[in-house]
Design a protein around this motif. Structure first.
Motif, PDB file in Angstrom:
ATOM      1  N   ASN A 176     -10.310 -20.110  42.230  1.00 12.79           N
ATOM      2  CA  ASN A 176      -9.781 -21.574  42.067  1.00 12.79           C
ATOM      3  C   ASN A 176      -8.167 -21.419  42.238  1.00 12.79           C
ATOM      4  O   ASN A 176      -7.581 -22.468  41.952  1.00 12.79           O
ATOM      5  N   ASP A 177      -7.789 -20.470  42.979  1.00 12.72           N
ATOM      6  CA  ASP A 177      -6.337 -20.460  43.419  1.00 12.72           C
ATOM      7  C   ASP A 177      -6.181 -19.534  44.659  1.00 12.72           C
ATOM      8  O   ASP A 177      -7.024 -18.714  44.666  1.00 12.72           O
ATOM      9  N   TYR A 216      -2.545 -18.421  50.478  1.00 16.35           N
ATOM     10  CA  TYR A 216      -2.994 -19.786  50.759  1.00 16.35           C
ATOM     11  C   TYR A 216      -2.750 -20.612  49.343  1.00 16.35           C
ATOM     12  O   TYR A 216      -3.783 -20.801  48.765  1.00 16.35           O
ATOM     13  N   PRO A 217      -1.604 -20.931  48.822  1.00 17.21           N
ATOM     14  CA  PRO A 217      -1.347 -21.561  47.644  1.00 17.21           C
ATOM     15  C   PRO A 217      -2.090 -22.966  47.519  1.00 17.21           C
ATOM     16  O   PRO A 217      -1.982 -23.703  48.541  1.00 17.21           O
ATOM     17  N   GLY A 218      -2.681 -22.909  46.635  1.00 11.77           N
ATOM     18  CA  GLY A 218      -3.443 -24.298  46.493  1.00 11.77           C
ATOM     19  C   GLY A 218      -4.972 -24.380  46.855  1.00 11.77           C
ATOM     20  O   GLY A 218      -5.619 -25.381  46.604  1.00 11.77           O
ATOM     21  N   GLU A 219      -5.440 -23.424  47.833  1.00 11.10           N
ATOM     22  CA  GLU A 219      -6.535 -23.379  48.547  1.00 11.10           C
ATOM     23  C   GLU A 219      -7.674 -22.854  47.484  1.00 11.10           C
ATOM     24  O   GLU A 219      -7.292 -21.722  46.621  1.00 11.10           O
ATOM     25  N   LYS A 220      -8.742 -23.355  47.354  1.00  5.37           N
ATOM     26  CA  LYS A 220      -9.780 -22.916  46.650  1.00  5.37           C
ATOM     27  C   LYS A 220     -11.179 -22.208  47.389  1.00  5.37           C
ATOM     28  O   LYS A 220     -10.972 -22.566  48.675  1.00  5.37           O
ATOM     29  N   GLU A 256     -11.039 -24.839  31.017  1.00  2.00           N
ATOM     30  CA  GLU A 256      -9.809 -25.418  32.013  1.00  2.00           C
ATOM     31  C   GLU A 256      -9.505 -23.987  32.839  1.00  2.00           C
ATOM     32  O   GLU A 256      -9.183 -24.143  33.959  1.00  2.00           O
ATOM     33  N   ARG A 257      -9.139 -22.998  31.906  1.00  2.00           N
ATOM     34  CA  ARG A 257      -8.844 -21.654  32.229  1.00  2.00           C
ATOM     35  C   ARG A 257      -9.522 -21.080  33.361  1.00  2.00           C
ATOM     36  O   ARG A 257      -9.042 -20.626  34.563  1.00  2.00           O
ATOM     37  N   ILE A 258     -10.938 -21.392  33.464  1.00  3.29           N
ATOM     38  CA  ILE A 258     -11.861 -20.829  34.780  1.00  3.29           C
ATOM     39  C   ILE A 258     -12.199 -21.759  35.523  1.00  3.29           C
ATOM     40  O   ILE A 258     -13.061 -21.831  36.591  1.00  3.29           O
ATOM     41  N   GLY A 259     -11.618 -23.076  35.453  1.00  2.01           N
ATOM     42  CA  GLY A 259     -11.926 -23.966  36.709  1.00  2.01           C
ATOM     43  C   GLY A 259     -12.851 -24.953  36.344  1.00  2.01           C
ATOM     44  O   GLY A 259     -13.399 -25.779  37.199  1.00  2.01           O
TER      45      GLY A 259
END
Length: 453
Positions: free
Chosen positions: A387-388, A394-398, A110-113
């Motif tokens: 993943n951030d 750009y908050p939320g963009e991956k 989860e930490r690394i997506g």
């Protein structure tokens, strides 16, 4: 006789890199073209495991690559935490490894997506099961030399009862010389102080060897934490090994659906990757592909971002290659603290040109990411840069290519007079499995082989 390269460490004493004790597979770039194989083994008997390490020692080479890479082949040997435990490494030594390595990649998914369809519950066995103990890789430009090395490794394994081969993966360079998504790969490599490998970007100041190899000062001026005893940790490194499947059909469909024609489709793909299919970077070739530039090793990676493209009008700040290596771009944080060595090798057949529906074949990339700091290199890049989007505003963009999207994410492409927003991105890559490995130096391999109960 140990070959040592003197390095200016910024102090009165020179740091000397023990090149010939560092496994060749840890530092040398993959050959071009290449083919190879990855093999995972399980150790059922610790004495048998040590015997196998002893048999593998003659196959593992150290030092710099051969001058003629077409006549070169090598085998690298690495161990998971569970593998070191299975060999009977003393608990005091096991406890001296960093937490990320001890826990393993699956526990930190989860930490690394690695979520959704990329979560460990969906991984290919034996990834994440604890059964992977030893990882071997063999790569070469020459099929005959590769087969010779593989045969030697096969004999070593077969003559060692108590050790089982539990997974194998053939890798190769596609006939196009590109990845399954159609882009040239393996262009940019860190400039490592004192190692003696060619610099892919002459504008990148050398990074301290301790960013990549244990036992030497890193960018902070300190020695990275090193496993004990010294003979085990020195000249080793950590490797995040990952198998990812690429959904080439979904990639092509998305580009087609969001472009007005072939020319716009090619530009959109380049904006998402950061390079054109030939390898020419958008930073130097913003309007169209430039195969001549791409073929020049002195020009293809000779660029930074801040002076000519800090706003991302040429290469978007969110493009894949810019996210994973922001160079000198204006970002939150220091990019030099998060560099790693990346080795990507293709597996599976190409999807025929023009095909927009998946043919069911397994294709993608086996990636090996090397560095002395698993958490602030590989895990940081995956969590914060891939993943951030906070670090680029750009908050939320991956990452448009490597990020986990699930069909709902958006990506910004700066443009004048109005920026473009890509909507509803699917995931183009899916994690099939991963392991954290320790790649010991050659002296450490001998130490492991000579362990006693």
């Amino acid at each position: 006789m140990t070959i040592m390269n003197a390095v200016d460490s910024g102090s009165a004493a020179d740091v000397r890199i023990e090149i010939d004790d560092i496994q060749s597979g840890a530092l040398r770039p993959r050959p071009v073209p290449y083919q190879g194989k990855y093999v995972f083994l399980r150790v059922d008997d610790r004495r048998a495991g040590r015997d196998l390490v002893r048999r593998l020692l003659p196959l593992a080479s150290g030092g710099l690559p051969d001058v003629d890479l077409t006549q070169d082949a090598w085998v690298a040997v690495a161990f998971t935490y569970q593998g070191l435990k299975a060999l009977g490494v003393p608990q005091e030594s096991l406890d001296s490894f960093p937490q990320a390595f001890r826990e393993g990649m699956a526990a930190r998914a989860e930490r690394i997506g690695d979520v959704g369809e990329s979560a460990p519950d969906h991984w290919e066995a034996p990834f994440g099961t604890g059964d992977v103990h030893i990882a071997l890789s063999a790569l070469s430009s020459d099929a005959a030399q590769l087969n010779e090395e593989l045969e030697r490794a096969r004999v070593a394994c077969e003559e060692t009862p108590g050790v089982q081969v539990i997974w194998q993966q053939d890798v190769h360079q596609l006939p196009t010389g590109r990845t399954t998504l159609g882009f040239r790969d393996g262009i940019s490599h860190p400039n490592i102080e004192g190692v003696g490998l060619p610099c892919s970007n002459p504008q990148e100041p050398p990074l301290k060897a301790g960013e990549f190899i244990l036992g030497y000062p890193d960018e902070t001026g300190n020695l990275p934490p090193m496993p004990r005893p010294d003979v085990l940790g020195r000249n080793g490194t950590y490797a995040a090994v990952r198998k990812v499947r690429t959904d080439v059909a979904a990639w092509r469909r998305y580009l087609r659906a969001n472009s007005a024609g072939a020319e716009e489709e090619a530009l959109l793909a380049a904006k998402m990757i950061g390079r054109w299919p030939s390898g020419a970077p958008l930073a130097l070739a913003p309007e169209h592909d430039d195969p001549e530039l791409a073929a020049d090793p002195h020009r293809v990676n000779n660029f930074q971002y801040r002076e000519n493209d800090d706003r991302g009008y040429r290469c978007p700040a969110g493009a894949h290659i810019r996210r994973t290596n922001p160079r000198d771009a204006t970002i939150i944080g220091d990019a030099r603290m998060h560099r790693l060595i990346r080795r990507g090798t293709t597996y599976g057949p190409p999807l025929p040109e023009g095909v927009l529906e998946d043919d069911g074949a397994d294709r993608g990339l086996v990636g090996v990411f090397l560095g002395a700091h698993l958490e602030r290199q590989f895990e940081f890049i995956k969590a914060e840069w891939v993943n951030d989007g906070n670090f680029i505003g750009y908050p939320g963009e991956k990452d448009p290519v490597a990020g986990h999207h699930g069909g709902t994410d958006s990506v910004t492409i700066p443009a004048k007079p109005v920026r473009r927003r890509l909507q509803d991105l699917p995931s183009f890559v899916v994690t099939r499995g991963g392991e954290y490995c320790f790649v010991p130096g050659l002296r450490a391999l001998r130490w492991l082989a000579e362990l006693e109960d």
